[in-house]
Design a protein around this motif. Structure first.
Motif, PDB file in Angstrom:
ATOM      1  N   HIS A 278       0.814  -1.222   0.000  1.00 55.77           N
ATOM      2  CA  HIS A 278       0.000   0.000   0.000  1.00 55.77           C
ATOM      3  C   HIS A 278       0.845   1.270   0.000  1.00 55.77           C
ATOM      4  CE1 HIS A 278      -3.116  -2.871   0.984  1.00 55.77           C
ATOM      5  NE2 HIS A 278      -2.479  -3.195   2.088  1.00 55.77           N
ATOM      6  N   GLN A 312       4.089   7.662  -0.889  1.00 46.19           N
ATOM      7  CA  GLN A 312       2.669   7.986  -0.763  1.00 46.19           C
ATOM      8  C   GLN A 312       1.935   6.745  -0.292  1.00 46.19           C
ATOM      9  OE1 GLN A 312       0.636   8.861  -4.410  1.00 46.19           O
ATOM     10  NE2 GLN A 312      -1.265   9.478  -3.406  1.00 46.19           N
ATOM     11  N   THR A 313       1.275   6.854   0.844  1.00 45.99           N
ATOM     12  CA  THR A 313       0.468   5.741   1.340  1.00 45.99           C
ATOM     13  C   THR A 313      -0.860   5.724   0.587  1.00 45.99           C
ATOM     14  OG1 THR A 313       1.480   5.893   3.527  1.00 45.99           O
ATOM     15  CG2 THR A 313      -0.618   4.715   3.367  1.00 45.99           C
ATOM     16  N   ILE A 314      -1.211   4.576   0.050  1.00 45.16           N
ATOM     17  CA  ILE A 314      -2.430   4.436  -0.749  1.00 45.16           C
ATOM     18  C   ILE A 314      -3.542   3.904   0.143  1.00 45.16           C
ATOM     19  CG2 ILE A 314      -3.455   3.383  -2.787  1.00 45.16           C
ATOM     20  CD1 ILE A 314      -1.178   5.362  -3.365  1.00 45.16           C
ATOM     21  N   ASP A 315      -4.582   4.709   0.336  1.00 44.56           N
ATOM     22  CA  ASP A 315      -5.703   4.278   1.169  1.00 44.56           C
ATOM     23  C   ASP A 315      -6.565   3.280   0.391  1.00 44.56           C
ATOM     24  OD1 ASP A 315      -8.130   5.739  -0.137  1.00 44.56           O
ATOM     25  OD2 ASP A 315      -6.602   7.294   0.057  1.00 44.56           O
ATOM     26  N   PRO A 316      -7.432   2.541   1.085  1.00 43.03           N
ATOM     27  CA  PRO A 316      -8.205   1.482   0.406  1.00 43.03           C
ATOM     28  C   PRO A 316      -9.034   1.980  -0.777  1.00 43.03           C
ATOM     29  CG  PRO A 316      -8.314   1.184   2.773  1.00 43.03           C
ATOM     30  CD  PRO A 316      -7.612   2.494   2.552  1.00 43.03           C
ATOM     31  N   LEU A 317      -9.709   3.145  -0.644  1.00 43.40           N
ATOM     32  CA  LEU A 317     -10.527   3.631  -1.754  1.00 43.40           C
ATOM     33  C   LEU A 317      -9.659   3.945  -2.972  1.00 43.40           C
ATOM     34  CD1 LEU A 317     -13.187   4.508  -3.016  1.00 43.40           C
ATOM     35  CD2 LEU A 317     -12.812   6.789  -2.019  1.00 43.40           C
ATOM     36  N   THR A 318      -8.529   4.613  -2.745  1.00 40.94           N
ATOM     37  CA  THR A 318      -7.635   4.937  -3.854  1.00 40.94           C
ATOM     38  C   THR A 318      -7.141   3.670  -4.533  1.00 40.94           C
ATOM     39  OG1 THR A 318      -6.921   6.981  -2.770  1.00 40.94           O
ATOM     40  CG2 THR A 318      -5.504   6.114  -4.502  1.00 40.94           C
ATOM     41  N   GLU A 319      -6.809   2.666  -3.742  1.00 45.92           N
ATOM     42  CA  GLU A 319      -6.341   1.414  -4.326  1.00 45.92           C
ATOM     43  C   GLU A 319      -7.441   0.740  -5.149  1.00 45.92           C
ATOM     44  OE1 GLU A 319      -4.149  -2.719  -2.887  1.00 45.92           O
ATOM     45  OE2 GLU A 319      -3.927  -0.886  -1.705  1.00 45.92           O
ATOM     46  N   ALA A 394     -15.885   7.995  -0.659  1.00 49.92           N
ATOM     47  CA  ALA A 394     -16.002   6.687  -0.020  1.00 49.92           C
ATOM     48  C   ALA A 394     -17.468   6.405   0.288  1.00 49.92           C
ATOM     49  CB  ALA A 394     -15.183   6.655   1.255  1.00 49.92           C
TER      50      ALA A 394
END
Length: 395
Positions: A278, A312-319, A394
């Motif tokens: 992530h 950059q940390t990818i949050d669940p929605l972005t992923e 979201a």
């Protein structure tokens, strides 16, 4: 089992083409030995900090012009990758090359070292197009390189082509396709010319020295290419990529599939990007800065290295959004409902239901059993479709 891919960026070029905005540099070939040493140091550091010995099923030498490296340097990099990761026995190992920069002996050597896929920047068969693009080869160089590659034992060859070039006619594009098909490559990648900021092309168009790309002409060229390639037995498996079924297999690019399926990969080299756990990473772009940063070993948490400049940390929605945008590029496979749910523990409809319904009604997406795919019309309007998945809150 999660398998990884490695991207190895080689940023050296003899000449930077007028349309190119990649992280490449000309006139710095004297830094190649130091750069290869730094690249191997970075690979070793990530291998040491990885939670386990990561299984790797694809490696990709991109650039720039990787074929400017001595064969011994390619061998050293591969040896370092094999020592640092569990490179699988049947791994796809690709190398980008510019026609005119290769010899038969060099190709034979890298084939013995394990490189098994060659991607050649043909771009066009016509001198007028090649001059405008500021390419440093002609069609004879391409055909000779393909002949040498076959003699060296390469069974997996890709040709890159560009369409929508200023002043390029449909007839000239057809002739380029015919010449490319006449070399019987396993794979073809076709890209519409885009005018990137700060390139010579950008300034020429801005000053009125070149006409801007004509989207209607480019669309006509794209449809012509699809018809010609389909007739010749190639399957369009991604918006810009075609592969042939030969000797019992479809010769798709396994490395690029890793990107399109939004699966993990590690990027090594100046300006290289990665995506794992992530986290997206980007390395410093300058060759000299990259070399300097890797001169001192550092024990940073996986997958970071001293060359890492941005994360950059990818949050669940972005992923999930990225998985949709990348997966829909796969024209045959699309996005699997089951695969999406297994990965995110939510259904596609729960997250993107109204967006999907709207795009289906517009004739841009369609369900093929359990897979959501672009329609034929949707392929021509792909960017519009992908953007619909960006502006979503979201649920």
């Amino acid at each position: 089992m999660t398998v990884f891919s490695l991207y190895l960026h080689i940023p050296f070029c003899r000449h930077r083409c007028a349309y190119c905005d990649f992280n490449t540099y000309s006139g710095q070939e004297d830094l190649i030995p130091a750069y290869v040493e730094a690249l191997c140091n970075e690979i070793r550091q990530v291998g040491r900090t990885a939670p386990n010995r990561l299984p790797v099923h694809t490696l990709y030498f991109g650039g720039g012009t990787p074929s400017l490296l001595p064969a011994e340097a390619i061998g050293l990099i591969l040896e370092t990758c094999r020592a640092s990761f569990e490179v699988l026995p049947d791994a796809e190992i690709s190398l980008e090359a510019n026609p005119g920069t290769l010899t038969l002996e060099w190709l034979q050597t890298i084939r013995r070292l394990g490189v098994n896929r060659l991607s050649l920047g043909m771009q066009s068969a016509h001198p007028e197009d090649l001059r405008l693009l500021e390419r440093q080869h002609d069609f004879f160089d391409v055909s000779q390189t393909v002949r040498w590659a076959r003699r060296a034992g390469f069974e997996n060859i890709n040709l890159d082509l560009i369409y929508g070039i200023p002043f390029q006619t449909l007839a000239r594009w057809e002739a380029t396709l015919e010449r490319a098909l006449g070399m019987f490559p396993e794979h073809l990648s076709l890209y519409a010319l885009s005018i990137e900021h700060a390139t010579p092309f950008y300034h020429w168009v801005a000053r009125g020295l070149l006409p801007p790309p004509d989207d209607d002409v480019a669309a006509e060229m794209y449809e012509k290419a699809d018809a010609m390639l389909t007739q010749s037995g190639y399957l369009q498996y991604e918006i810009s990529n075609w592969a042939i079924r030969r000797e019992g297999r479809l010769w798709v690019c396994q490395h690029n599939l890793q990107y399109w399926l939004n699966e993990p990969y590690l990027g090594f080299g100046a300006g290289a990007h990665g995506f794992v756990e992530h986290l997206r990473t980007a390395n410093v772009r300058s060759i000299r800065a990259y070399i300097e940063r890797l001169q001192t070993p550092a024990q940073l948490p996986f997958p970071l290295t001293p060359a890492t400049e941005q994360t950059q940390t990818i949050d669940p929605l972005t992923e999930m959004q990225e998985t949709m945008m990348m997966g829909l590029r796969l024209t045959q496979e699309g996005v699997s409902r089951q695969r999406f749910e297994q990965r995110f523990h939510r259904s596609i409809e729960e997250v993107f239901g109204p967006t999907i319904a709207s795009l289906v009604n517009l004739g841009l997406l369609e369900w093929r059993g359990e897979r959501l795919c672009l329609t034929q019309r949707g392929r021509l309007l792909g960017n519009r479709v992908f953007m619909e998945f960006v502006d979503i809150s979201a649920p």
